[in-house]
Design a protein around this motif. Structure first.
Motif, mmCIF file in Angstrom:
data_model
loop_
_atom_site.group_PDB
_atom_site.id
_atom_site.type_symbol
_atom_site.label_atom_id
_atom_site.label_comp_id
_atom_site.label_asym_id
_atom_site.label_seq_id
_atom_site.Cartn_x
_atom_site.Cartn_y
_atom_site.Cartn_z
ATOM 1 N N ASN A 71 0.834 -1.195 0.000
ATOM 2 C CA ASN A 71 0.000 0.000 0.000
ATOM 3 C C ASN A 71 0.877 1.256 0.000
ATOM 4 O OD1 ASN A 71 -1.553 2.261 1.332
ATOM 5 N ND2 ASN A 71 -3.180 0.772 1.005
ATOM 6 N N LEU A 72 1.924 1.257 0.795
ATOM 7 C CA LEU A 72 2.851 2.385 0.846
ATOM 8 C C LEU A 72 3.453 2.628 -0.538
ATOM 9 C CD1 LEU A 72 4.712 4.520 2.128
ATOM 10 C CD2 LEU A 72 6.230 2.652 2.798
ATOM 11 N N ILE A 73 3.895 1.568 -1.191
ATOM 12 C CA ILE A 73 4.496 1.690 -2.524
ATOM 13 C C ILE A 73 3.487 2.308 -3.498
ATOM 14 C CG2 ILE A 73 5.352 0.357 -4.508
ATOM 15 C CD1 ILE A 73 6.664 -1.532 -2.360
ATOM 16 N N GLU A 74 2.253 1.826 -3.449
ATOM 17 C CA GLU A 74 1.189 2.382 -4.315
ATOM 18 C C GLU A 74 1.002 3.876 -4.065
ATOM 19 O OE1 GLU A 74 -2.731 0.548 -4.330
ATOM 20 O OE2 GLU A 74 -1.738 -1.419 -4.343
ATOM 21 N N GLN A 75 0.935 4.257 -2.793
ATOM 22 C CA GLN A 75 0.723 5.670 -2.443
ATOM 23 C C GLN A 75 1.871 6.536 -2.961
ATOM 24 O OE1 GLN A 75 -2.122 6.743 -1.039
ATOM 25 N NE2 GLN A 75 -2.814 4.635 -1.018
ATOM 26 N N VAL A 76 3.097 6.063 -2.789
ATOM 27 C CA VAL A 76 4.264 6.835 -3.221
ATOM 28 C C VAL A 76 4.276 6.951 -4.748
ATOM 29 C CG1 VAL A 76 6.798 6.898 -3.263
ATOM 30 C CG2 VAL A 76 5.607 6.282 -1.155
ATOM 31 N N GLU A 77 3.886 5.879 -5.436
ATOM 32 C CA GLU A 77 3.835 5.913 -6.903
ATOM 33 C C GLU A 77 2.805 6.931 -7.405
ATOM 34 O OE1 GLU A 77 5.232 1.400 -8.177
ATOM 35 O OE2 GLU A 77 3.115 1.735 -7.741
ATOM 36 N N LYS A 78 1.725 7.130 -6.653
ATOM 37 C CA LYS A 78 0.641 8.026 -7.085
ATOM 38 C C LYS A 78 0.907 9.495 -6.772
ATOM 39 C CE LYS A 78 -3.106 4.698 -6.410
ATOM 40 N NZ LYS A 78 -4.108 4.298 -5.433
ATOM 41 N N LEU A 79 1.902 9.784 -5.968
ATOM 42 C CA LEU A 79 2.139 11.173 -5.558
ATOM 43 C C LEU A 79 2.382 12.089 -6.751
ATOM 44 C CD1 LEU A 79 4.554 10.749 -2.515
ATOM 45 C CD2 LEU A 79 2.216 11.591 -2.446
ATOM 46 N N ASP A 80 1.850 13.280 -6.650
ATOM 47 C CA ASP A 80 2.141 14.334 -7.621
ATOM 48 C C ASP A 80 3.347 15.098 -7.047
ATOM 49 O OD1 ASP A 80 2.330 16.792 -8.892
ATOM 50 O OD2 ASP A 80 0.165 16.989 -9.153
ATOM 51 N N MET A 81 4.515 14.847 -7.596
ATOM 52 C CA MET A 81 5.731 15.411 -6.997
ATOM 53 C C MET A 81 5.806 16.930 -7.129
ATOM 54 S SD MET A 81 7.016 13.046 -5.319
ATOM 55 C CE MET A 81 8.503 13.874 -4.741
ATOM 56 N N ASP A 82 5.176 17.504 -8.149
ATOM 57 C CA ASP A 82 5.150 18.967 -8.252
ATOM 58 C C ASP A 82 4.385 19.535 -7.058
ATOM 59 O OD1 ASP A 82 6.591 18.967 -10.607
ATOM 60 O OD2 ASP A 82 4.798 18.920 -11.876
ATOM 61 N N ASP A 83 3.281 18.876 -6.709
ATOM 62 C CA ASP A 83 2.475 19.289 -5.571
ATOM 63 C C ASP A 83 3.269 19.133 -4.269
ATOM 64 O OD1 ASP A 83 -0.018 20.254 -4.520
ATOM 65 O OD2 ASP A 83 -0.368 18.222 -3.744
ATOM 66 N N VAL A 84 3.975 18.015 -4.131
ATOM 67 C CA VAL A 84 4.777 17.768 -2.926
ATOM 68 C C VAL A 84 5.835 18.864 -2.773
ATOM 69 C CG1 VAL A 84 6.485 16.212 -1.892
ATOM 70 C CG2 VAL A 84 4.389 15.276 -2.879
ATOM 71 N N ARG A 85 6.512 19.212 -3.878
ATOM 72 C CA ARG A 85 7.550 20.255 -3.817
ATOM 73 C C ARG A 85 6.948 21.604 -3.433
ATOM 74 N NH1 ARG A 85 9.011 17.501 -8.334
ATOM 75 N NH2 ARG A 85 10.789 16.146 -8.064
ATOM 76 N N LYS A 86 5.752 21.911 -3.958
ATOM 77 C CA LYS A 86 5.081 23.172 -3.607
ATOM 78 C C LYS A 86 4.785 23.205 -2.112
ATOM 79 C CE LYS A 86 2.709 23.974 -7.939
ATOM 80 N NZ LYS A 86 1.624 23.267 -8.589
ATOM 81 N N GLN A 87 4.285 22.100 -1.578
ATOM 82 C CA GLN A 87 3.971 22.042 -0.142
ATOM 83 C C GLN A 87 5.236 22.214 0.694
ATOM 84 O OE1 GLN A 87 1.725 18.527 0.830
ATOM 85 N NE2 GLN A 87 0.208 18.923 -0.751
ATOM 86 N N LEU A 88 6.328 21.567 0.268
ATOM 87 C CA LEU A 88 7.591 21.694 0.995
ATOM 88 C C LEU A 88 8.077 23.136 0.970
ATOM 89 C CD1 LEU A 88 9.548 18.502 -0.103
ATOM 90 C CD2 LEU A 88 8.723 19.033 2.173
ATOM 91 N N ALA A 89 7.973 23.763 -0.185
ATOM 92 C CA ALA A 89 8.419 25.158 -0.319
ATOM 93 C C ALA A 89 7.583 26.064 0.580
ATOM 94 C CB ALA A 89 8.310 25.603 -1.781
ATOM 95 N N ALA A 90 6.278 25.803 0.654
ATOM 96 C CA ALA A 90 5.391 26.617 1.492
ATOM 97 C C ALA A 90 5.750 26.478 2.967
ATOM 98 C CB ALA A 90 3.946 26.203 1.257
ATOM 99 N N HIS A 91 6.165 25.270 3.389
ATOM 100 C CA HIS A 91 6.504 25.030 4.803
ATOM 101 C C HIS A 91 7.868 25.600 5.169
ATOM 102 C CE1 HIS A 91 3.009 22.776 5.891
ATOM 103 N NE2 HIS A 91 3.158 21.937 4.888
ATOM 104 N N SER A 92 8.724 25.792 4.190
ATOM 105 C CA SER A 92 10.094 26.214 4.530
ATOM 106 C C SER A 92 10.239 27.731 4.597
ATOM 107 C CB SER A 92 11.092 25.635 3.512
ATOM 108 O OG SER A 92 10.813 26.153 2.224
ATOM 109 N N HIS A 93 9.149 28.477 4.347
ATOM 110 C CA HIS A 93 9.238 29.953 4.398
ATOM 111 C C HIS A 93 8.791 30.486 5.736
ATOM 112 C CE1 HIS A 93 10.424 30.257 0.316
ATOM 113 N NE2 HIS A 93 9.386 29.558 -0.088
#
Length: 120
Positions: free
Chosen positions: A98-120
């Motif tokens: 299940n973890l592998i499936e979830q990681v495969e489905k991630l939208d990495m552009d979205d993940v990077r945006k969220q990370l950028a928002a948290h680091s400011h």
């Protein structure tokens, strides 16, 4: 593909490349780690496109300290160089799949945006 031993020498190189890398933090004295190993190995054979790494926390204490690993086994999922999951505890095979499936489905552009928002 079998599991790959991750060391201070190859850790960054392996985990910073594109694609999915799973990391199993373990130690030879850890009963749950030893019991989890065959599950992890089976999964590595099923998912050839994913790199399955193992970090021996006894031999590689600097890596364990860098990621603040306090409990083993800990499973970490890295996609395109970004840590997207980290949790202590041996996962049953269904949860690992299940973890592998979830990681495969991630939208990495979205993940990077969220990370950028948290680091400011």
């Amino acid at each position: 593909m079998a599991t790959l031993a991750l060391t201070a020498e190859n850790f960054d190189e392996v985990t910073n490349k594109d694609g999915i890398v799973l990391v199993d933090f373990w130690a030879s004295w850890c009963g749950p780690c030893i019991r989890f190993a065959p599950t992890y190995e089976r999964s590595s054979e099923k998912h050839q496109e994913i790199t399955f790494g193992k970090v021996d926390t006894e031999a590689e204490q600097a890596i364990a300290a860098k990621f603040d690993i306090r409990s083993i086994p800990t499973i970490m999922a890295i996609r395109d160089g970004v840590i997207v999951f980290s949790q202590p505890g041996a996962l049953p095979e269904s949860a690992l799949e299940n973890l592998i499936e979830q990681v495969e489905k991630l939208d990495m552009d979205d993940v990077r945006k969220q990370l950028a928002a948290h680091s400011h």
